[in-house]
Design a protein around this motif. Structure first.
Motif, PDB file in Angstrom:
ATOM      1  N   GLY A  98      -0.381   1.858  -6.475  1.00 26.46           N
ATOM      2  CA  GLY A  98       0.183   3.099  -6.965  1.00 26.46           C
ATOM      3  C   GLY A  98      -0.295   4.325  -6.208  1.00 26.46           C
ATOM      4  O   GLY A  98      -1.361   4.335  -5.590  1.00 26.46           O
ATOM      5  N   THR A  99       0.523   5.369  -6.262  1.00 26.70           N
ATOM      6  CA  THR A  99       0.180   6.667  -5.711  1.00 26.70           C
ATOM      7  C   THR A  99       0.585   7.720  -6.749  1.00 26.70           C
ATOM      8  O   THR A  99       1.677   7.664  -7.311  1.00 26.70           O
ATOM      9  N   GLN A 100      -0.306   8.666  -6.993  1.00 29.21           N
ATOM     10  CA  GLN A 100      -0.098   9.636  -8.058  1.00 29.21           C
ATOM     11  C   GLN A 100       0.772  10.786  -7.577  1.00 29.21           C
ATOM     12  O   GLN A 100       0.528  11.369  -6.515  1.00 29.21           O
ATOM     13  N   VAL A 101       1.765  11.115  -8.373  1.00 32.75           N
ATOM     14  CA  VAL A 101       2.614  12.280  -8.142  1.00 32.75           C
ATOM     15  C   VAL A 101       2.427  13.225  -9.325  1.00 32.75           C
ATOM     16  O   VAL A 101       2.612  12.827 -10.477  1.00 32.75           O
ATOM     17  N   ASP A 111       8.636  14.251 -13.811  1.00 29.97           N
ATOM     18  CA  ASP A 111       8.466  13.250 -12.762  1.00 29.97           C
ATOM     19  C   ASP A 111       6.998  12.937 -12.503  1.00 29.97           C
ATOM     20  O   ASP A 111       6.680  12.062 -11.684  1.00 29.97           O
ATOM     21  N   THR A 112       6.101  13.645 -13.164  1.00 34.02           N
ATOM     22  CA  THR A 112       4.674  13.371 -13.006  1.00 34.02           C
ATOM     23  C   THR A 112       4.348  11.981 -13.507  1.00 34.02           C
ATOM     24  O   THR A 112       4.621  11.644 -14.669  1.00 34.02           O
ATOM     25  N   ALA A 113       3.782  11.164 -12.630  1.00 31.85           N
ATOM     26  CA  ALA A 113       3.495   9.766 -12.969  1.00 31.85           C
ATOM     27  C   ALA A 113       2.789   9.102 -11.803  1.00 31.85           C
ATOM     28  O   ALA A 113       2.720   9.650 -10.702  1.00 31.85           O
ATOM     29  N   MET A 114       2.281   7.906 -12.067  1.00 36.15           N
ATOM     30  CA  MET A 114       1.828   7.033 -10.994  1.00 36.15           C
ATOM     31  C   MET A 114       3.054   6.259 -10.525  1.00 36.15           C
ATOM     32  O   MET A 114       3.760   5.673 -11.347  1.00 36.15           O
ATOM     33  N   TYR A 115       3.278   6.262  -9.227  1.00 39.61           N
ATOM     34  CA  TYR A 115       4.431   5.584  -8.652  1.00 39.61           C
ATOM     35  C   TYR A 115       3.979   4.307  -7.955  1.00 39.61           C
ATOM     36  O   TYR A 115       3.049   4.332  -7.139  1.00 39.61           O
ATOM     37  N   TYR A 116       4.667   3.215  -8.268  1.00 37.65           N
ATOM     38  CA  TYR A 116       4.300   1.905  -7.768  1.00 37.65           C
ATOM     39  C   TYR A 116       5.419   1.304  -6.933  1.00 37.65           C
ATOM     40  O   TYR A 116       6.594   1.404  -7.270  1.00 37.65           O
ATOM     41  N   CYS A 117       5.022   0.638  -5.875  1.00 45.14           N
ATOM     42  CA  CYS A 117       5.914  -0.129  -5.036  1.00 45.14           C
ATOM     43  C   CYS A 117       5.915  -1.573  -5.539  1.00 45.14           C
ATOM     44  O   CYS A 117       4.876  -2.076  -5.991  1.00 45.14           O
ATOM     45  N   VAL A 129       0.836  -1.189   0.000  1.00 49.25           N
ATOM     46  CA  VAL A 129       0.000   0.000   0.000  1.00 49.25           C
ATOM     47  C   VAL A 129       0.873   1.241   0.000  1.00 49.25           C
ATOM     48  O   VAL A 129       1.579   1.512   0.977  1.00 49.25           O
ATOM     49  N   GLU A 130       0.791   1.974  -1.112  1.00 49.04           N
ATOM     50  CA  GLU A 130       1.578   3.199  -1.247  1.00 49.04           C
ATOM     51  C   GLU A 130       0.812   4.406  -0.718  1.00 49.04           C
ATOM     52  O   GLU A 130      -0.430   4.424  -0.728  1.00 49.04           O
ATOM     53  N   SER A 131       1.548   5.401  -0.278  1.00 50.29           N
ATOM     54  CA  SER A 131       0.971   6.670   0.128  1.00 50.29           C
ATOM     55  C   SER A 131       2.026   7.757  -0.027  1.00 50.29           C
ATOM     56  O   SER A 131       3.203   7.467  -0.253  1.00 50.29           O
ATOM     57  N   GLY A 132       1.581   9.006   0.094  1.00 50.94           N
ATOM     58  CA  GLY A 132       2.516  10.117   0.049  1.00 50.94           C
ATOM     59  C   GLY A 132       2.535  10.898  -1.244  1.00 50.94           C
ATOM     60  O   GLY A 132       3.213  11.927  -1.333  1.00 50.94           O
TER      61      GLY A 132
END
Length: 127
Positions: free
Chosen positions: A120-123, A95-101, A5-8
């Motif tokens: 994923g968490t959106q940046v 750097d705008t993207a969905m970031y996944y762990c 579970v991603e966050s931030g």
């Protein structure tokens, strides 16, 4: 059941910073290498950073970054909290993207074919 579970994530201005977190369950975290990937609209998912379960070995730190990072991001982990983090500084619009762990029992595997993924968490980097 394995969960990552991603966050931030969020909206940040160019030059700003964000710290992403990924909390895991259902895996033996200390035996897993962890990674971060990202995917921008219309682009393929790309590798951001990885960290092995043993941060150091005889050859030095088991940490790797994508070429575009250029010293701006730092990956870390807390085995007590079953969590991996990505500190991102100097953010820009690219750097705008969905970031996944991601997680894998193999340090090579976490970069090439992770066994588990988060949602994923959106940046978004924009002024």
């Amino acid at each position: 059941q394995v969960q990552l579970v991603e966050s931030g994530g969020g909206l940040v201005q160019p030059g700003g910073s964000l710290r992403l977190s990924c909390v895991t369950s259902g895996i033996t975290f200390s035996n897993n290498a962890m990674g971060w990937f990202r995917q921008a609209p219309g682009k393929e998912r790309e590798f951001v950073a990885s960290i092995n379960y043993n941060i150091w070995n005889a050859h030095g730190p088991n940490i790797g970054y994508g070429d575009f990072v250029k010293g701006r991001f730092t990956i870390s982990r807390d085995n007590e909290k079953n969590a991996v983090f990505l500190q991102m500084n100097g953010l820009n619009a690219e750097d705008t993207a969905m970031y996944y762990c991601a997680a894998s029992r193999s340090y090579v595997g976490v970069r090439t074919s992770p066994e588990h993924w988060g949602q994923g968490t959106q940046v978004t980097v924009s002024s």
